[in-house]
Design a protein around this motif. Structure first.
Motif, PDB file in Angstrom:
ATOM      1  N   ILE A  55      21.035  73.976  83.609  1.00  0.00           N
ATOM      2  CA  ILE A  55      21.699  74.912  85.453  1.00  0.00           C
ATOM      3  C   ILE A  55      20.283  75.983  86.140  1.00  0.00           C
ATOM      4  CG2 ILE A  55      22.582  76.915  86.337  1.00  0.00           C
ATOM      5  CD1 ILE A  55      24.477  74.799  84.989  1.00  0.00           C
ATOM      6  N   TYR A  90      23.471  78.293  76.020  1.00  0.00           N
ATOM      7  CA  TYR A  90      24.778  79.084  76.111  1.00  0.00           C
ATOM      8  C   TYR A  90      25.739  78.288  76.755  1.00  0.00           C
ATOM      9  CZ  TYR A  90      21.416  82.747  77.213  1.00  0.00           C
ATOM     10  OH  TYR A  90      19.966  83.456  76.631  1.00  0.00           O
ATOM     11  N   ARG A  91      27.179  78.756  76.294  1.00  0.00           N
ATOM     12  CA  ARG A  91      27.974  78.741  76.359  1.00  0.00           C
ATOM     13  C   ARG A  91      29.206  80.288  77.496  1.00  0.00           C
ATOM     14  NH1 ARG A  91      33.924  76.890  73.802  1.00  0.00           N
ATOM     15  NH2 ARG A  91      35.111  76.531  74.982  1.00  0.00           N
ATOM     16  N   HIS A  92      29.593  79.982  78.748  1.00  0.00           N
ATOM     17  CA  HIS A  92      30.439  80.923  79.018  1.00  0.00           C
ATOM     18  C   HIS A  92      32.010  80.469  79.190  1.00  0.00           C
ATOM     19  CE1 HIS A  92      26.103  81.780  80.379  1.00  0.00           C
ATOM     20  NE2 HIS A  92      26.858  83.048  80.893  1.00  0.00           N
ATOM     21  N   HIS A  93      33.116  81.493  78.435  1.00  0.00           N
ATOM     22  CA  HIS A  93      34.161  80.779  77.917  1.00  0.00           C
ATOM     23  C   HIS A  93      34.612  81.341  79.520  1.00  0.00           C
ATOM     24  CE1 HIS A  93      35.015  84.323  76.305  1.00  0.00           C
ATOM     25  NE2 HIS A  93      33.994  84.198  75.721  1.00  0.00           N
ATOM     26  N   GLU A 114      23.793  75.282  80.152  1.00  0.00           N
ATOM     27  CA  GLU A 114      25.020  75.483  79.380  1.00  0.00           C
ATOM     28  C   GLU A 114      25.816  74.790  78.667  1.00  0.00           C
ATOM     29  OE1 GLU A 114      28.301  77.875  80.233  1.00  0.00           O
ATOM     30  OE2 GLU A 114      26.131  78.931  80.285  1.00  0.00           O
ATOM     31  N   ASP A 115      25.822  74.592  77.719  1.00  0.00           N
ATOM     32  CA  ASP A 115      26.601  73.707  77.282  1.00  0.00           C
ATOM     33  C   ASP A 115      26.251  72.353  77.376  1.00  0.00           C
ATOM     34  OD1 ASP A 115      28.764  73.323  74.954  1.00  0.00           O
ATOM     35  OD2 ASP A 115      30.675  73.444  76.540  1.00  0.00           O
ATOM     36  N   ARG A 163      32.825  84.517  80.990  1.00  0.00           N
ATOM     37  CA  ARG A 163      32.453  83.484  82.065  1.00  0.00           C
ATOM     38  C   ARG A 163      31.902  85.212  82.601  1.00  0.00           C
ATOM     39  NH1 ARG A 163      30.576  79.031  84.029  1.00  0.00           N
ATOM     40  NH2 ARG A 163      30.980  79.134  86.637  1.00  0.00           N
ATOM     41  N   ASP A 164      32.065  86.307  82.303  1.00  0.00           N
ATOM     42  CA  ASP A 164      31.592  87.389  83.507  1.00  0.00           C
ATOM     43  C   ASP A 164      30.319  87.797  82.645  1.00  0.00           C
ATOM     44  OD1 ASP A 164      32.421  88.078  80.837  1.00  0.00           O
ATOM     45  OD2 ASP A 164      32.260  89.965  81.443  1.00  0.00           O
ATOM     46  N   TYR A 210      28.111  84.876  83.173  1.00  0.00           N
ATOM     47  CA  TYR A 210      27.704  83.751  83.399  1.00  0.00           C
ATOM     48  C   TYR A 210      25.899  83.850  84.352  1.00  0.00           C
ATOM     49  CZ  TYR A 210      27.090  79.017  85.561  1.00  0.00           C
ATOM     50  OH  TYR A 210      26.082  77.557  86.217  1.00  0.00           O
ATOM     51  N   GLU A 211      26.504  84.586  85.638  1.00  0.00           N
ATOM     52  CA  GLU A 211      25.457  85.030  85.992  1.00  0.00           C
ATOM     53  C   GLU A 211      23.942  85.758  85.780  1.00  0.00           C
ATOM     54  OE1 GLU A 211      24.738  83.443  89.154  1.00  0.00           O
ATOM     55  OE2 GLU A 211      27.288  82.673  89.330  1.00  0.00           O
ATOM     56  N   THR A 236      22.207  85.860  82.845  1.00  0.00           N
ATOM     57  CA  THR A 236      21.516  84.534  82.300  1.00  0.00           C
ATOM     58  C   THR A 236      20.453  84.444  82.994  1.00  0.00           C
ATOM     59  OG1 THR A 236      23.682  83.213  81.463  1.00  0.00           O
ATOM     60  CG2 THR A 236      21.425  82.175  81.147  1.00  0.00           C
TER      61      THR A 236
END
Length: 275
Positions: free
Chosen positions: A168, A232-235, A163-164, A209-210, A212-213, A215
């Motif tokens: 994780i 991954y990057r979740h903004h 994650e960026d 970000r919605d 994220y999980e 992933t």
């Protein structure tokens, strides 16, 4: 060394809104900074809700924002055989089974809630004899093809994702036996996005970000199918006045409406905090 590959992957089931603009612009800007490529993917597996007019509007809105993408555009509806092949590989590992319960029955028997708040499937159909499964399918009953989560995790062991720049720990078990396809739909979001990212050589996934999980499920499928894992990057998400994320389902103001009202691309950047 190959350049990094980013993608923006909207569904043509409504008009793009400010949240989409944030994601598309972040992908475009990160691709440019990294000297990479930007691909556009149309995720149109939902034949009922996805419309050609919405797809055309996506192209128009992105061009208006000043975003350039490589051609040709990948449209999921044109690549169903790719998803069937991925599903077949999972089935060959003994990890796929059909379930026949209705949504109401699943809710009544739920074993908790998944990270999105939906009822967790209790797994009753996993114990059905093969002959009974075949009989019900042959009879034309609706069914979903599910991933046997316990068996899948026994194969892969613990999983992580990048994650960026950070590591994780993935928890796909929180999603239970996720749906991979249905009788009338050859694939699911989880299966198709994993297959597409690998087939398109995506190295960096920048999304809201919605997701994220989700992933965790994607990492599991990548491991089972022997596919590479992107970074991954979740903004951040843009919220409406009620604190809900902007969504087509809540009639969030579309970019084309803002454009018709006289807004400029610079105005859009200011509205989403990219000025």
């Amino acid at each position: 060394m190959s350049p990094p590959v980013f993608r923006f992957a909207p569904s043509p089931n409504g008009y793009l809104h400010l949240g989409h603009a944030l994601s598309a612009l972040l992908n475009a800007e990160q691709a440019a900074r990294a000297g990479g490529r930007l691909l556009l993917r149309i995720e149109d597996i939902d034949a009922v809700r996805c419309k050609p007019d919405y797809e055309q509007a996506i192209y128009e809105d992105l061009a208006w924002l000043g975003i350039a993408w490589e051609r040709p555009v990948r449209r999921q509806s044109e690549h169903l055989d790719d998803y069937r092949a991925a599903l077949g590989r999972l089935a060959d590992q003994g990890l796929v089974y059909p379930s026949f319960e209705s949504r109401a029955e699943i809710a009544a028997q739920a074993a908790g809630r998944d990270p999105d708040g939906a009822p967790l499937y209790a797994g009753a159909a996993k114990s059905l004899p093969e002959a009974e499964r075949e009989r019900r399918i042959a009879a034309g009953e609706p069914y979903a093809l599910r991933l046997d989560m316990a068996a899948a995790l026994a194969r892969t062991g613990p999983l992580t994702w990048n994650e960026d720049g950070g590591t994780i720990a993935a928890n796909p078990a929180a999603w239970g036996d996720v749906v991979l396809a249905r009788k009338d739909v050859a694939t699911s979001y989880h299966l198709s996005v994993v297959a597409d990212d690998a087939l398109q050589g995506i190295t960096h996934v920048v999304r809201g970000r919605d997701l994220y999980e989700s992933t965790a499920v994607h990492r599991l499928l990548q491991a089972l199918l022997g596919l590479p894992a992107p970074v991954y990057r979740h903004h951040r998400l843009l919220l409406d006045a009620d604190g809900r994320k902007l969504s087509k389902s809540t009639q969030a103001t579309g970019l084309r409406e803002l454009r018709a009202g006289g807004r400029t691309p610079a105005d859009i950047r200011a509205l989403i905090g990219l000025d």
